[in-house]
Scaffold this active site. Sequence first.
Site, PDB file in Angstrom:
ATOM      1  N   CYS B  79      83.373  41.940  60.224  1.00 42.08           N
ATOM      2  CA  CYS B  79      83.248  43.385  60.011  1.00 42.08           C
ATOM      3  C   CYS B  79      82.656  43.660  58.628  1.00 42.08           C
ATOM      4  CB  CYS B  79      84.593  44.078  60.217  1.00 42.08           C
ATOM      5  SG  CYS B  79      84.440  45.885  60.355  1.00 42.08           S
ATOM      6  N   HIS B 178      85.867  42.546  65.433  1.00 46.10           N
ATOM      7  CA  HIS B 178      87.036  41.861  64.881  1.00 46.10           C
ATOM      8  C   HIS B 178      87.527  40.795  65.856  1.00 46.10           C
ATOM      9  CE1 HIS B 178      87.943  44.314  61.318  1.00 46.10           C
ATOM     10  NE2 HIS B 178      87.373  45.293  61.995  1.00 46.10           N
ATOM     11  N   GLU B 180      89.803  38.740  65.498  1.00 46.43           N
ATOM     12  CA  GLU B 180      91.270  38.645  65.439  1.00 46.43           C
ATOM     13  C   GLU B 180      91.945  39.720  66.280  1.00 46.43           C
ATOM     14  OE1 GLU B 180      89.347  39.903  63.193  1.00 46.43           O
ATOM     15  OE2 GLU B 180      90.313  41.503  62.038  1.00 46.43           O
TER      16      GLU B 180
END
Lengths: 267, 215
Positions: B79, B178, B180
């Site tokens: 990001c 993202h 994650e």
Amino acid sequence: MPLAARLLACLDVTDGRVVKGTRFVDLVDAGDPVELAARYAADGADEIVILDISATREGRPAMIDLIGRAAAALDVPLSVGGGVAGYDDAARLLDAGADKVSINTAALRDPSLIERIAERLGSQSVIVAIDAARAGDGWIVHGTSGTQATGRDARSWAAEAVERGAGEVLLTSIDRDGTRAGYDLELTRAVADAVRVPVIASGGAGSAADVADAFMRGGASAALLASILHLGLITIPRLKAELAAWGVAVRPPAGPITPQQVAAWLG
Amino acid sequence: MIGVIDFGSGNTRSVLRGLTAVGASATLVRTPDDLPRHSRLVLPGVGAAGSAVRALRDRGLWDAVIDAAAGGVPMLGICLGAQLMLAGSDEDDADGMALLAGRCRAFPAAAGGGPRIVPHVGWNAVELAGGHRADAYFVHGYWLDPADASTVVGWTEVDGFRFPSLLRAGGLTATQFHPEKSGRFGRALLGAFAAGLLDAARPAVAARQPEPSWT
């Protein structure tokens, strides 16, 4: 798939325990928010929202531990709201593992709180929650869990909140909340037209058609789902299938995928 | 050992958790002295570019991270971390690390062909080579515009506006989304990075042809 309409599964928690019932009968501990959140995420929820409805601040420390455990168990975004009174509360929740915090009454009391969080932690981490009830031709914002009318107009407060740095607006219709009579589509549309950030529709979902309306007619980017899921009126996979049939773009279930496959796809 | 650069960005711990979840050993890198102990680096980031650059400089990490990545340590930028890998950003007119040529740009207004809603928040498809697609979670108001189109390995589209969402060059990988927070695809991408599967320079197509046999 274009940007998907998001379905947010919302859990009400007090003293670290889920308050409302759940349709998942096979959970080891139906009161454990972490287990329930992981289950909704596995079911296809695009984000998880944990709302702290503790009546007193004594219940709050349990939230920090809970958010840490929930974040570790989830691979989708996690938002936390309820009783966020100031910058320190927001920072603690984000540090514990929340991706976003929603602020409501505290922002009404001191709108500069939005700027302080946005400047230091980023707009993407700030959701301004607005509880609004119809009044004449418009909607009036209420604070303190929807109990106190503020005199602020919902559209202008939403615009101000975004101007100050809110990354999303969580918009709850007080009139529809808990009725399962459908979202207040006029309110949703009015606020969505007043801001350029995503609006999350909340309050009143009773059927897949209601949720589809929030996106197609209300202009919402996301829909908050609570009792409709908890009572088992519909499941997320079924809801996504119905939305897709109506032409609403949703995130399809992801199949198993290995690091080796991803590496190959990335050439 | 993977080092996650910690300059106070909100998603640092989420990235650390994601790496741990895929079985990687990872620690936070808080000072330049922490850097050499790590064989791979992750540069996370959410929030505004200007304050991120300041925070990295204040901690002495800015030049150290550039030196490490330019020196061949594989790095994953996520990001805002991905955006910092370019040479500069429209956001706050911030400097970039210039590990990749190009600039991070603001989305055009909706009337000018840009997205209807900004920031671009939510799940969207990443179109990869070979017709593969994967869904990933995005939150950003600016987009990656690399000078070298051959570095783009993933594209994403919102309201008709198409932008690069995944870049690779040498040992550098940049994701606008993202990983994650991106479910199974994101975890697999983190797993690929942690396992060293993204370390090697991306081979040109010609290099994949089998060597002619003269026997």
